[in-house]
Scaffold this motif. Structure first.
Motif, mmCIF file in Angstrom:
data_model
loop_
_atom_site.group_PDB
_atom_site.id
_atom_site.type_symbol
_atom_site.label_atom_id
_atom_site.label_comp_id
_atom_site.label_asym_id
_atom_site.label_seq_id
_atom_site.Cartn_x
_atom_site.Cartn_y
_atom_site.Cartn_z
ATOM 1 N N THR A 14 58.846 30.816 -62.154
ATOM 2 C CA THR A 14 59.914 31.652 -61.597
ATOM 3 C C THR A 14 59.392 33.060 -61.351
ATOM 4 O OG1 THR A 14 61.701 30.382 -62.582
ATOM 5 C CG2 THR A 14 62.169 32.690 -62.107
ATOM 6 N N ASN A 49 70.377 27.046 -49.181
ATOM 7 C CA ASN A 49 70.542 27.621 -50.518
ATOM 8 C C ASN A 49 71.962 27.444 -51.039
ATOM 9 O OD1 ASN A 49 68.004 28.508 -51.261
ATOM 10 N ND2 ASN A 49 68.226 30.466 -50.216
ATOM 11 N N HIS A 52 72.293 23.798 -51.996
ATOM 12 C CA HIS A 52 71.454 23.535 -53.173
ATOM 13 C C HIS A 52 72.068 24.140 -54.435
ATOM 14 C CE1 HIS A 52 67.744 22.078 -54.900
ATOM 15 N NE2 HIS A 52 67.465 23.262 -55.409
ATOM 16 N N SER A 53 72.869 25.193 -54.266
ATOM 17 C CA SER A 53 73.528 25.832 -55.412
ATOM 18 C C SER A 53 74.417 24.853 -56.171
ATOM 19 C CB SER A 53 74.374 27.019 -54.944
ATOM 20 O OG SER A 53 73.554 28.034 -54.443
ATOM 21 N N VAL A 56 71.878 23.115 -58.402
ATOM 22 C CA VAL A 56 71.220 23.980 -59.392
ATOM 23 C C VAL A 56 72.191 24.435 -60.468
ATOM 24 C CG1 VAL A 56 70.091 26.222 -59.725
ATOM 25 C CG2 VAL A 56 69.386 24.742 -57.842
ATOM 26 N N VAL A 64 65.426 27.870 -63.682
ATOM 27 C CA VAL A 64 65.761 27.466 -62.318
ATOM 28 C C VAL A 64 66.988 28.233 -61.821
ATOM 29 C CG1 VAL A 64 67.213 25.464 -62.866
ATOM 30 C CG2 VAL A 64 65.895 25.491 -60.753
ATOM 31 N N TRP A 65 67.900 28.591 -62.695
ATOM 32 C CA TRP A 65 69.060 29.409 -62.306
ATOM 33 C C TRP A 65 68.590 30.785 -61.839
ATOM 34 C CZ3 TRP A 65 74.553 29.495 -64.354
ATOM 35 C CH2 TRP A 65 75.061 28.203 -64.489
ATOM 36 N N HIS A 68 66.689 30.354 -58.457
ATOM 37 C CA HIS A 68 67.594 30.066 -57.347
ATOM 38 C C HIS A 68 68.475 31.277 -57.029
ATOM 39 C CE1 HIS A 68 69.644 27.643 -54.443
ATOM 40 N NE2 HIS A 68 70.807 27.970 -54.979
ATOM 41 N N SER A 69 68.919 31.984 -58.034
ATOM 42 C CA SER A 69 69.720 33.193 -57.799
ATOM 43 C C SER A 69 68.907 34.234 -57.043
ATOM 44 C CB SER A 69 70.216 33.770 -59.124
ATOM 45 O OG SER A 69 71.077 32.855 -59.763
ATOM 46 N N TYR A 71 66.438 33.596 -54.964
ATOM 47 C CA TYR A 71 66.340 33.122 -53.581
ATOM 48 C C TYR A 71 67.652 33.300 -52.831
ATOM 49 C CZ TYR A 71 61.650 31.194 -54.011
ATOM 50 O OH TYR A 71 60.296 31.040 -54.175
#
Length: 116
Positions: A14, A49, A52-53, A56, A64-65, A68-69, A71
């Motif tokens: 990350t 995104n 995908h949220s 996730v 991964v949270w 992804h946040s 991104y």
């Protein structure tokens, strides 16, 4: 939360992914030059995104949270910058080849001719 090898690997990756994206964000933010980006790509990245949220954020809280946040925020920011900066550049480009007096004239107005 117990520090396990998967958690350590997820945290490290990350950080690496976020650090690799920061120069792009800094350069785009400072230069306001978004010409090398595609509106279609940025729009699709944002839609992807968002979809995908759902996946996730159904997972347990973890690295991964965070990734992804990051991104989510960075792709939304890039899209906003693209619309803001390239939109104004596009308007300037449309008027750059016209006569200065024509830049703010209504569409279809006659173009002044130089005196001979």
């Amino acid at each position: 939360m117990e520090l396990t090898l998967p958690l350590l690997a997820g945290s490290l990756s990350t950080a690496i992914f976020a650090i690799s994206t920061l120069p792009m964000l800094v350069k785009a933010g400072r230069s306001k030059n978004m010409a090398s980006y595609s509106l279609g790509n940025l729009a699709l990245a944002n839609v992807g995104n968002m979809v995908h949220s759902v996946y996730v954020f159904s997972l347990p809280v973890g690295p991964v949270w965070v990734l992804h946040s990051f991104y989510l925020v960075s792709t939304v920011l890039m899209l906003i910058w693209y619309l803001r900066y390239e939109g104004s550049v596009g308007r300037r480009k449309a008027h750059s080849g016209s006569h200065p007096a024509q830049a703010h004239a209504p569409a279809g107005a006659p173009v002044p001719q130089p005196l001979r």
